[in-house]
Design a protein around this motif. Structure first.
Motif, mmCIF file in Angstrom:
data_model
loop_
_atom_site.group_PDB
_atom_site.id
_atom_site.type_symbol
_atom_site.label_atom_id
_atom_site.label_comp_id
_atom_site.label_asym_id
_atom_site.label_seq_id
_atom_site.Cartn_x
_atom_site.Cartn_y
_atom_site.Cartn_z
ATOM 1 N N GLU A 53 0.831 -1.218 0.000
ATOM 2 C CA GLU A 53 0.000 0.000 0.000
ATOM 3 C C GLU A 53 0.866 1.268 0.000
ATOM 4 O OE1 GLU A 53 -3.000 0.243 3.059
ATOM 5 O OE2 GLU A 53 -4.031 -1.533 2.230
ATOM 6 N N TYR A 54 1.951 1.157 0.833
ATOM 7 C CA TYR A 54 2.845 2.305 0.931
ATOM 8 C C TYR A 54 3.454 2.629 -0.446
ATOM 9 C CZ TYR A 54 7.101 4.940 2.026
ATOM 10 O OH TYR A 54 8.095 5.873 2.052
ATOM 11 N N PHE A 55 3.945 1.567 -1.114
ATOM 12 C CA PHE A 55 4.544 1.774 -2.452
ATOM 13 C C PHE A 55 3.521 2.242 -3.474
ATOM 14 C CE2 PHE A 55 8.136 -0.934 -0.960
ATOM 15 C CZ PHE A 55 9.148 -0.036 -1.219
ATOM 16 N N LEU A 56 2.303 1.627 -3.349
ATOM 17 C CA LEU A 56 1.237 2.032 -4.280
ATOM 18 C C LEU A 56 0.920 3.510 -4.125
ATOM 19 C CD1 LEU A 56 -0.482 0.441 -6.347
ATOM 20 C CD2 LEU A 56 -2.315 0.423 -4.658
ATOM 21 N N ASP A 57 0.854 3.907 -2.893
ATOM 22 C CA ASP A 57 0.594 5.315 -2.588
ATOM 23 C C ASP A 57 1.702 6.209 -3.168
ATOM 24 O OD1 ASP A 57 -0.924 7.325 -1.395
ATOM 25 O OD2 ASP A 57 0.480 7.422 0.298
ATOM 26 N N LEU A 58 2.923 5.691 -2.957
ATOM 27 C CA LEU A 58 4.086 6.427 -3.464
ATOM 28 C C LEU A 58 4.056 6.573 -4.990
ATOM 29 C CD1 LEU A 58 6.537 7.478 -1.765
ATOM 30 C CD2 LEU A 58 7.848 5.588 -2.752
ATOM 31 N N LYS A 82 1.381 9.025 -6.046
ATOM 32 C CA LYS A 82 1.824 10.420 -5.876
ATOM 33 C C LYS A 82 2.822 10.820 -6.978
ATOM 34 C CE LYS A 82 1.030 11.313 -1.006
ATOM 35 N NZ LYS A 82 1.614 11.236 0.335
ATOM 36 N N GLY A 83 3.695 9.805 -7.268
ATOM 37 C CA GLY A 83 4.697 10.046 -8.341
ATOM 38 C C GLY A 83 4.008 10.310 -9.665
ATOM 39 N N ARG A 84 2.959 9.494 -9.970
ATOM 40 C CA ARG A 84 2.232 9.660 -11.229
ATOM 41 C C ARG A 84 1.545 11.045 -11.284
ATOM 42 N NH1 ARG A 84 -2.756 6.305 -11.518
ATOM 43 N NH2 ARG A 84 -3.710 8.329 -11.065
ATOM 44 N N GLU A 85 0.903 11.352 -10.111
ATOM 45 C CA GLU A 85 0.221 12.654 -10.047
ATOM 46 C C GLU A 85 1.223 13.816 -10.270
ATOM 47 O OE1 GLU A 85 -3.409 11.498 -6.976
ATOM 48 O OE2 GLU A 85 -1.737 12.747 -6.272
ATOM 49 N N PHE A 86 2.375 13.684 -9.631
ATOM 50 C CA PHE A 86 3.402 14.725 -9.761
ATOM 51 C C PHE A 86 3.881 14.862 -11.215
ATOM 52 C CE2 PHE A 86 6.395 17.698 -8.409
ATOM 53 C CZ PHE A 86 7.658 17.368 -8.851
ATOM 54 N N THR A 87 4.084 13.636 -11.823
ATOM 55 C CA THR A 87 4.506 13.631 -13.242
ATOM 56 C C THR A 87 3.436 14.280 -14.106
ATOM 57 O OG1 THR A 87 5.586 11.546 -12.787
ATOM 58 C CG2 THR A 87 5.419 12.154 -15.094
#
Lengths: 272, 138
Positions: free
Chosen positions: A13-18, A21-26
């Motif tokens: 879950e932690y990685f998925l969340d990460l 967030k990475g996708r959103e930032f990109t």
């Protein structure tokens, strides 16, 4: 075992969340990039650049344009420098023409003053210089008479010779100027100054310390707005050269008279 | 190229010399001087001129009469004439132009102005002669 599973799920879950967030930032970065590209496009269009030049593959063309613009700027600077030089040349041309006129006037005036020993011709030349070269409308020329300290009017232009009186050296404006020997002129502030009846220029004709005559100018021709520096040069020339021409003519006339007297005496001696 | 012959008609010797001196700056020109209108007419009967510069106030035959004489001759009807005079009234200018003068310069002269007028009129005159000869040949 359950605990281990939970731990793994938590990490997932932690990685998925990460990643989310990475996708959103990109995605945000991409949007910002797109927005900036759009702004750049607007900016370039406002500079009237053709659309095809905005293509990054045309950077060479853009740099060529920049170089050409720099060249245009350099050429503009050179044109401005040449224009300034041209203005300078034009001014110098006008100065040279004026100098040329002055020298031509002085040469012709002095040539004619010294080309004869006849008093009448010298007087005619003085008149021609004052009318044609200076552009005077009214003037008078006086010469020294046998009576010392007196100037007799011999030429009158634009007025009656009979109306002119003798000038006593040292008396009146003209007499004073004749005594000092310096050229007098009324400072010309305005074009076409009103005629006052008084002389605007007085030129004493002096041969060393001997006064030979005087020229008084009362008015200029209507087309002549004011006196120029060529006129002042002509006045200086007249002051000295007309005086020496008059002196030479006088000497020539005296020597001629003496010669004929001597010849007469010799003839008488021969006969006796 | 043939030299352009210019006649200066002026009773003032000083002025005649000054005009002639100024014209010496022009290349390919020959200058002839006449000391009044009648002297100019005598010269016109003997030779041809490409341009005439004349004073107005002269003894015997004045500048106006001289212009009339020149314009009344078929061969000289188109010769450029420049008046150089101390007279500056609009009436004199109008009379000069109506008689056929091409330019009017008042004294005292600036050599640059005179040379410019002479050059322009000679150029126009030579061009019209060239056109005429082409027309004749055609």
């Amino acid at each position: 075992m359950d605990k281990f599973k939970d731990k793994i799920f938590d990490k997932a879950e932690y990685f998925l969340d990460l990643f989310t967030k990475g996708r959103e930032f990109t995605e945000e970065l991409l949007k910002e990039n797109e927005r900036l590209r759009y702004e750049l496009l607007k900016l370039e269009r406002s500079k009237n650049f053709p659309d095809e030049l905005l293509n990054p593959s045309n950077t060479r063309m853009l740099s060529t344009i920049e170089e050409m613009e720099e060249q245009i700027d350099r050429l503009k600077e050179k044109i401005a420098a040449v224009e300034a030089e041209n203005i300078d040349f034009a001014k110098r041309y006008v100065d040279i023409e004026e100098e040329n006129d002055k020298l031509a006037n002085l040469y012709v005036a002095s040539f004619h003053l010294h080309s004869t020993l006849e008093l009448q011709t010298i007087m005619k030349t003085i008149s021609e210089i004052i009318i044609d070269l200076v552009g005077a409308e009214k003037f008078a020329v006086y010469v020294t008479e046998n009576e010392p300290g007196k100037l007799m009017p011999v030429i009158a232009e634009g007025m009656n010779l009979k109306d002119l009186k003798f000038i006593n050296v040292g008396q009146g404006k003209e007499g004073e100027i004749a005594a000092t020997g310096d050229i007098f002129f009324v400072p010309q502030e305005d074009d076409h100054p009103a005629e006052t009846g008084e002389p605007i220029v007085i030129i004493p004709l002096k041969m060393k310390d001997e006064l030979m005559g005087l020229i008084s100018i009362y008015s200029l021709l209507s087309q002549k707005a004011k006196l120029t520096h060529i006129d002042f040069e002509l006045f200086s020339l007249l002051a000295s050269h007309a005086a020496s021409a008059l002196f030479s003519a006088k000497m020539y006339s005296i020597s001629n008279r003496k010669l004929s007297t001597m010849e007469g005496i010799f003839e008488l001696l021969k006969d006796s | 190229m043939e030299k352009s012959k210019i006649l200066i008609v002026e009773d003032s010797e000083t002025m005649r010399h000054l005009v002639s001196f100024a014209l010496k700056r022009l290349s390919n020109t020959e200058i002839v001087e006449a000391n009044d209108g009648s002297d100019a007419i005598k010269k016109f009967r003997r030779e041809h001129f490409d341009l005439v510069i004349t004073d107005l106030m002269m003894p015997h035959i004045d500048g106006f009469k001289l212009i009339q004489f020149i314009r009344n001759q078929q061969d000289n009807a188109r010769i450029p004439i420049i008046i150089v005079s101390t007279r500056y009234s609009p009436e004199d200018r109008e009379r000069g132009f109506s008689l056929g003068a091409n330019a009017y310069i008042s004294k005292p002269i600036h050599s640059g102005t005179l040379l410019q007028a002479v050059q322009n009129l000679l150029k126009d005159h030579n061009t019209s002669i060239l056109h005429k000869s082409i027309e004749k040949e055609g």
